[in-house]
Scaffold this motif. Structure first.
Motif, PDB file in Angstrom:
ATOM      1  N   LYS A  44       0.597  -7.993   4.391  1.00 53.71           N
ATOM      2  CA  LYS A  44      -0.911  -7.872   4.695  1.00 53.71           C
ATOM      3  C   LYS A  44      -1.490  -8.323   6.022  1.00 53.71           C
ATOM      4  O   LYS A  44      -2.289  -7.935   6.584  1.00 53.71           O
ATOM      5  CB  LYS A  44      -1.840  -8.086   3.537  1.00 53.71           C
ATOM      6  N   GLU A  45      -0.841  -9.458   6.282  1.00 50.85           N
ATOM      7  CA  GLU A  45      -1.321 -10.040   7.590  1.00 50.85           C
ATOM      8  C   GLU A  45      -1.215  -9.277   8.729  1.00 50.85           C
ATOM      9  O   GLU A  45      -2.014  -9.236   9.678  1.00 50.85           O
ATOM     10  CB  GLU A  45      -0.789 -11.548   7.924  1.00 50.85           C
ATOM     11  N   TYR A  46      -0.216  -8.373   8.670  1.00 54.18           N
ATOM     12  CA  TYR A  46       0.028  -7.061   9.683  1.00 54.18           C
ATOM     13  C   TYR A  46      -0.228  -5.913   9.600  1.00 54.18           C
ATOM     14  O   TYR A  46      -0.540  -5.175  10.605  1.00 54.18           O
ATOM     15  CB  TYR A  46       1.723  -7.500  10.202  1.00 54.18           C
ATOM     16  N   LEU A  47      -0.442  -5.504   8.429  1.00 56.13           N
ATOM     17  CA  LEU A  47      -0.916  -4.067   7.676  1.00 56.13           C
ATOM     18  C   LEU A  47      -2.260  -3.775   8.185  1.00 56.13           C
ATOM     19  O   LEU A  47      -3.026  -4.251   7.870  1.00 56.13           O
ATOM     20  CB  LEU A  47      -0.499  -4.139   6.458  1.00 56.13           C
ATOM     21  N   LYS A  48      -2.563  -2.652   8.932  1.00 55.42           N
ATOM     22  CA  LYS A  48      -3.825  -2.295   9.234  1.00 55.42           C
ATOM     23  C   LYS A  48      -4.280  -1.450   8.386  1.00 55.42           C
ATOM     24  O   LYS A  48      -5.565  -1.355   8.235  1.00 55.42           O
ATOM     25  CB  LYS A  48      -3.734  -1.720  10.797  1.00 55.42           C
ATOM     26  N   ASP A  49      -3.513  -0.438   7.994  1.00 61.50           N
ATOM     27  CA  ASP A  49      -4.034   0.795   7.145  1.00 61.50           C
ATOM     28  C   ASP A  49      -2.797   0.971   5.957  1.00 61.50           C
ATOM     29  O   ASP A  49      -1.653   1.280   6.393  1.00 61.50           O
ATOM     30  CB  ASP A  49      -3.811   2.013   7.813  1.00 61.50           C
ATOM     31  N   ASP A  50      -3.103   0.814   4.666  1.00 61.83           N
ATOM     32  CA  ASP A  50      -2.344   0.926   3.583  1.00 61.83           C
ATOM     33  C   ASP A  50      -1.999   2.381   3.231  1.00 61.83           C
ATOM     34  O   ASP A  50      -1.375   2.451   2.006  1.00 61.83           O
ATOM     35  CB  ASP A  50      -2.563  -0.003   2.675  1.00 61.83           C
ATOM     36  N   LYS A  51      -2.385   3.407   3.962  1.00 62.90           N
ATOM     37  CA  LYS A  51      -2.229   4.736   3.490  1.00 62.90           C
ATOM     38  C   LYS A  51      -0.844   4.952   3.621  1.00 62.90           C
ATOM     39  O   LYS A  51      -0.078   4.714   4.525  1.00 62.90           O
ATOM     40  CB  LYS A  51      -3.188   5.768   4.710  1.00 62.90           C
ATOM     41  N   ARG A  52      -0.350   5.517   2.255  1.00 65.82           N
ATOM     42  CA  ARG A  52       0.876   5.929   1.923  1.00 65.82           C
ATOM     43  C   ARG A  52       1.896   4.832   2.100  1.00 65.82           C
ATOM     44  O   ARG A  52       3.173   4.884   2.346  1.00 65.82           O
ATOM     45  CB  ARG A  52       1.617   7.002   2.667  1.00 65.82           C
ATOM     46  N   ILE A  53       1.366   3.565   1.904  1.00 71.13           N
ATOM     47  CA  ILE A  53       2.322   2.396   1.854  1.00 71.13           C
ATOM     48  C   ILE A  53       1.884   1.486   1.012  1.00 71.13           C
ATOM     49  O   ILE A  53       0.771   1.030   0.632  1.00 71.13           O
ATOM     50  CB  ILE A  53       2.005   1.565   3.324  1.00 71.13           C
ATOM     51  N   LYS A  54       2.970   1.238   0.054  1.00 71.15           N
ATOM     52  CA  LYS A  54       2.703   0.459  -1.243  1.00 71.15           C
ATOM     53  C   LYS A  54       3.264  -1.055  -1.007  1.00 71.15           C
ATOM     54  O   LYS A  54       4.567  -1.082  -0.477  1.00 71.15           O
ATOM     55  CB  LYS A  54       3.041   1.088  -2.435  1.00 71.15           C
ATOM     56  N   ILE A  55       2.951  -2.131  -1.383  1.00 73.78           N
ATOM     57  CA  ILE A  55       3.629  -3.344  -1.235  1.00 73.78           C
ATOM     58  C   ILE A  55       3.836  -3.661  -2.749  1.00 73.78           C
ATOM     59  O   ILE A  55       3.070  -3.838  -3.592  1.00 73.78           O
ATOM     60  CB  ILE A  55       2.610  -4.433  -0.780  1.00 73.78           C
TER      61      ILE A  55
END
Length: 335
Positions: A44-55
């Protein structure tokens, strides 16, 4: 919608370059989804937009120093193992990792599973060639130190299908790496492999090639045993690195006039540098598994991750794995 499972903790610069590359790929292809397995806080430190991205948060990590099979069996909650399990369980269609090569191979074989008719999966990178931007696919480069002639035949078939699908080559030229170009050259393994490949339906076998022609563009797919392939790969990479380094040193550290000359020829030398920039080729494919599993270099940057996703996307769109399945099924029926 297609889904790619990503080992976000593998590699020297994880998870930053992985997240950056995945976000760029997500924005490029709207029919792709990604599941990133790894330390949620770091991702999450580097993720700008979680659209269509699940962690999916994981609390274990397989290191480059870990013993491959032991790591797969003992670190069951690692990002690599959980990503592989998601592919096995059909929760994802493919897998991407920059992590421990041996561990990824073990995860591919023991978790994702191999194609029934394929005896041993092979590791296949794309190397640059002098006369084409498409490069040459070489397999195996380290997954199998020992091989049988039938393994090389299977790898040639899968490599040919890959080159046709992903590089859009109508009739890929398939060659056997040997110590001479004559048909009777080599040890018993290579002689038997030559005869098998010469009589294999559906591939354009052009005969033997020597190691000095790997980068010459004489073939689109080159097959060899993993021991020879790995040695040839390391020798090629090492030679290229040394030559480029020595050339740079000669041009920049030999006085004012040499530097002036370097500035003049710089545009011409850029093409040489571009030739050895393999980032656009993506990663090395573990061919022979039930689903696409691709290994990018541990030191890869975000651009390489992006192109590795493009590579996987092409395999999914073209249904490359199932084409290999069908080919081997037809071979079985003819026996």
């Amino acid at each position: 919608m297609m889904k790619i499972a990503v080992d976000a903790m593998g590699g020297d610069n994880a998870p930053q370059v992985i997240v950056e590359g995945i976000e760029k790929a997500r924005d490029e292809w709207t029919d792709l989804e990604f599941v990133l397995y790894g330390d949620e806080t770091k991702i999450k430190e580097y993720l700008k937009d979680d659209k269509r991205i699940k962690i999916v948060n994981t609390d274990e990590e397989i290191l480059g120093t870990d013993e491959p099979v032991k790591a797969i069996r003992s670190k069951k909650n690692s990002s690599m193992v959980l990503a592989a399990k998601s592919v096995k369980n059909k929760e994802a269609d493919a897998m991407l990792s920059l992590g421990n090569t041996g561990a990824l191979l073990a995860a591919g074989i023991f978790i994702v599973g191999r194609i029934k008719q394929v005896s041993r999966p092979a590791l296949m990178p794309t190397l640059p060639v002098t006369n084409s931007s498409l490069g040459v696919n070489v397999l195996d480069v380290g997954a199998n130190a020992e091989a049988k002639a039938t393994y090389l035949q299977q790898w040639a078939i899968m490599g040919s299908i890959y080159a046709h699908d992903i590089k859009q080559i109508e009739e890929p030229r398939v060659a056997l790496l040997n110590n001479g170009t004559e048909s009777d050259k080599g040890d018993p393994l290579h002689k038997e492999a030559y005869d098998l490949l010469k009589n294999t339906e559906g591939i354009n076998f052009i005969g033997n090639v020597e190691s000095n022609d790997i980068l010459a563009g004489v073939a689109d797919v080159i097959v060899t045993d993993g021991f020879t392939g790995n040695a040839a790969l390391k020798a090629t990479e090492g030679t290229a690195t040394i030559l480029l380094s020595q050339l740079k040193n000669a041009l920049l550290n030999n006085g004012f006039f040499t530097k002036m000359g370097a500035a003049i020829v710089a545009p011409s030398l850029k093409s040489l540098k571009d030739m050895f920039d393999t980032s656009k080729a993506g990663g090395a494919v573990l061919l022979g598994l039930k689903s696409p599993v691709v290994k990018a270099h541990g030191a890869a940057d975000a651009k390489t991750v992006f192109y590795t996703v493009k590579q996987i996307y092409g395999m999914l769109l073209n249904d490359t794995i199932n084409k290999s399945n069908k080919y081997f099924e037809q071979m079985e029926e003819k026996k």
